[in-house]
Design a protein around this motif. Structure first.
Motif, PDB file in Angstrom:
ATOM      1  N   THR A  39      22.724 -33.729   0.351  1.00  0.00           N
ATOM      2  CA  THR A  39      22.950 -33.054   1.632  1.00  0.00           C
ATOM      3  C   THR A  39      23.788 -33.852   2.620  1.00  0.00           C
ATOM      4  N   LEU A  40      23.541 -35.113   2.752  1.00  0.00           N
ATOM      5  CA  LEU A  40      24.203 -35.893   3.795  1.00  0.00           C
ATOM      6  C   LEU A  40      25.366 -36.739   3.272  1.00  0.00           C
ATOM      7  N   LYS A  41      25.815 -36.491   2.065  1.00  0.00           N
ATOM      8  CA  LYS A  41      26.951 -37.224   1.513  1.00  0.00           C
ATOM      9  C   LYS A  41      28.113 -36.273   1.294  1.00  0.00           C
ATOM     10  N   ALA A  42      29.319 -36.810   1.412  1.00  0.00           N
ATOM     11  CA  ALA A  42      30.520 -36.002   1.213  1.00  0.00           C
ATOM     12  C   ALA A  42      31.015 -36.194  -0.221  1.00  0.00           C
ATOM     13  N   PRO A  43      31.252 -35.084  -0.962  1.00  0.00           N
ATOM     14  CA  PRO A  43      31.715 -35.205  -2.339  1.00  0.00           C
ATOM     15  C   PRO A  43      33.191 -35.577  -2.459  1.00  0.00           C
ATOM     16  N   GLY A  44      33.898 -35.652  -1.355  1.00  0.00           N
ATOM     17  CA  GLY A  44      35.316 -35.990  -1.397  1.00  0.00           C
ATOM     18  C   GLY A  44      35.736 -36.738  -0.155  1.00  0.00           C
ATOM     19  N   PRO A  45      37.011 -37.049  -0.031  1.00  0.00           N
ATOM     20  CA  PRO A  45      37.489 -37.870   1.080  1.00  0.00           C
ATOM     21  C   PRO A  45      37.553 -37.140   2.424  1.00  0.00           C
ATOM     22  N   ARG A  46      37.319 -35.856   2.463  1.00  0.00           N
ATOM     23  CA  ARG A  46      37.470 -35.078   3.692  1.00  0.00           C
ATOM     24  C   ARG A  46      36.219 -35.093   4.576  1.00  0.00           C
ATOM     25  N   GLU A  47      35.179 -35.794   4.141  1.00  0.00           N
ATOM     26  CA  GLU A  47      33.930 -35.926   4.884  1.00  0.00           C
ATOM     27  C   GLU A  47      33.202 -34.596   5.103  1.00  0.00           C
ATOM     28  N   LEU A  48      33.386 -33.640   4.207  1.00  0.00           N
ATOM     29  CA  LEU A  48      32.627 -32.393   4.247  1.00  0.00           C
ATOM     30  C   LEU A  48      31.356 -32.615   3.434  1.00  0.00           C
ATOM     31  N   THR A  49      30.228 -32.605   4.086  1.00  0.00           N
ATOM     32  CA  THR A  49      28.968 -32.957   3.423  1.00  0.00           C
ATOM     33  C   THR A  49      28.451 -31.833   2.532  1.00  0.00           C
ATOM     34  N   GLY A  50      27.527 -32.202   1.655  1.00  0.00           N
ATOM     35  CA  GLY A  50      26.866 -31.232   0.809  1.00  0.00           C
ATOM     36  C   GLY A  50      26.154 -30.175   1.635  1.00  0.00           C
ATOM     37  N   GLU A  51      25.641 -30.570   2.785  1.00  0.00           N
ATOM     38  CA  GLU A  51      24.958 -29.628   3.668  1.00  0.00           C
ATOM     39  C   GLU A  51      25.909 -28.516   4.124  1.00  0.00           C
ATOM     40  N   LEU A  52      27.156 -28.869   4.422  1.00  0.00           N
ATOM     41  CA  LEU A  52      28.134 -27.872   4.834  1.00  0.00           C
ATOM     42  C   LEU A  52      28.403 -26.888   3.696  1.00  0.00           C
ATOM     43  N   TYR A  53      28.605 -27.417   2.486  1.00  0.00           N
ATOM     44  CA  TYR A  53      28.822 -26.548   1.325  1.00  0.00           C
ATOM     45  C   TYR A  53      27.619 -25.633   1.096  1.00  0.00           C
ATOM     46  N   GLN A  54      26.417 -26.187   1.243  1.00  0.00           N
ATOM     47  CA  GLN A  54      25.208 -25.396   1.016  1.00  0.00           C
ATOM     48  C   GLN A  54      25.012 -24.339   2.099  1.00  0.00           C
ATOM     49  N   THR A  55      25.336 -24.668   3.329  1.00  0.00           N
ATOM     50  CA  THR A  55      25.187 -23.723   4.429  1.00  0.00           C
ATOM     51  C   THR A  55      26.140 -22.540   4.284  1.00  0.00           C
ATOM     52  N   PHE A  56      27.353 -22.817   3.836  1.00  0.00           N
ATOM     53  CA  PHE A  56      28.378 -21.780   3.742  1.00  0.00           C
ATOM     54  C   PHE A  56      28.713 -21.396   2.298  1.00  0.00           C
ATOM     55  N   LYS A  57      27.757 -21.573   1.375  1.00  0.00           N
ATOM     56  CA  LYS A  57      28.052 -21.325  -0.035  1.00  0.00           C
ATOM     57  C   LYS A  57      28.437 -19.876  -0.324  1.00  0.00           C
ATOM     58  N   LYS A  58      27.896 -18.923   0.420  1.00  0.00           N
ATOM     59  CA  LYS A  58      28.286 -17.510   0.218  1.00  0.00           C
ATOM     60  C   LYS A  58      29.783 -17.326   0.427  1.00  0.00           C
ATOM     61  N   GLU A  59      30.321 -18.032   1.401  1.00  0.00           N
ATOM     62  CA  GLU A  59      31.744 -17.935   1.705  1.00  0.00           C
ATOM     63  C   GLU A  59      32.583 -18.831   0.796  1.00  0.00           C
ATOM     64  N   ILE A  60      32.035 -19.987   0.421  1.00  0.00           N
ATOM     65  CA  ILE A  60      32.790 -20.990  -0.340  1.00  0.00           C
ATOM     66  C   ILE A  60      32.894 -20.649  -1.819  1.00  0.00           C
ATOM     67  N   ILE A  61      31.834 -20.088  -2.414  1.00  0.00           N
ATOM     68  CA  ILE A  61      31.832 -19.821  -3.860  1.00  0.00           C
ATOM     69  C   ILE A  61      32.999 -18.931  -4.280  1.00  0.00           C
ATOM     70  N   PRO A  62      33.270 -17.803  -3.617  1.00  0.00           N
ATOM     71  CA  PRO A  62      34.419 -16.991  -4.053  1.00  0.00           C
ATOM     72  C   PRO A  62      35.758 -17.720  -3.909  1.00  0.00           C
ATOM     73  N   ILE A  63      35.875 -18.541  -2.887  1.00  0.00           N
ATOM     74  CA  ILE A  63      37.109 -19.309  -2.699  1.00  0.00           C
ATOM     75  C   ILE A  63      37.299 -20.292  -3.846  1.00  0.00           C
TER      76      ILE A  63
END
Length: 79
Positions: A39-63
């Protein structure tokens, strides 16, 4: 190399196992990966945390589902 392989009785991959890296990624696999991000770690250099991906997964998955095959077919994107 051939001598090494003759010495050891290694298991061989099936046709299905060989094809796994080449098959399309499903939305369920993307969802599973997002759910398993720390949750609190970023999977890449852009500092977007796992929490952000999890919060917006409905929007992110199709992208990601539409983007990943394009990235795979255009390997020079990573160079």
């Amino acid at each position: 190399m051939d001598k090494f392989l003759e010495i050891y009785n290694l298991q061989k991959l099936t046709k299905e196992e060989i094809d796994i890296p080449n098959r399309p990624i499903s939305t369920e696999e993307i969802k599973l990966l997002i759910n398993n991000l720390p949750t609190l770690k970023a999977p890449g250099p852009r500092e977007l945390t796992g929490e952000l991906y999890q919060t917006f997964k409905k929007e992110i998955i199709p992208i990601l589902y539409n983007l990943l095959p394009k990235l795979r077919s255009n390997q020079d994107v990573f160079q």
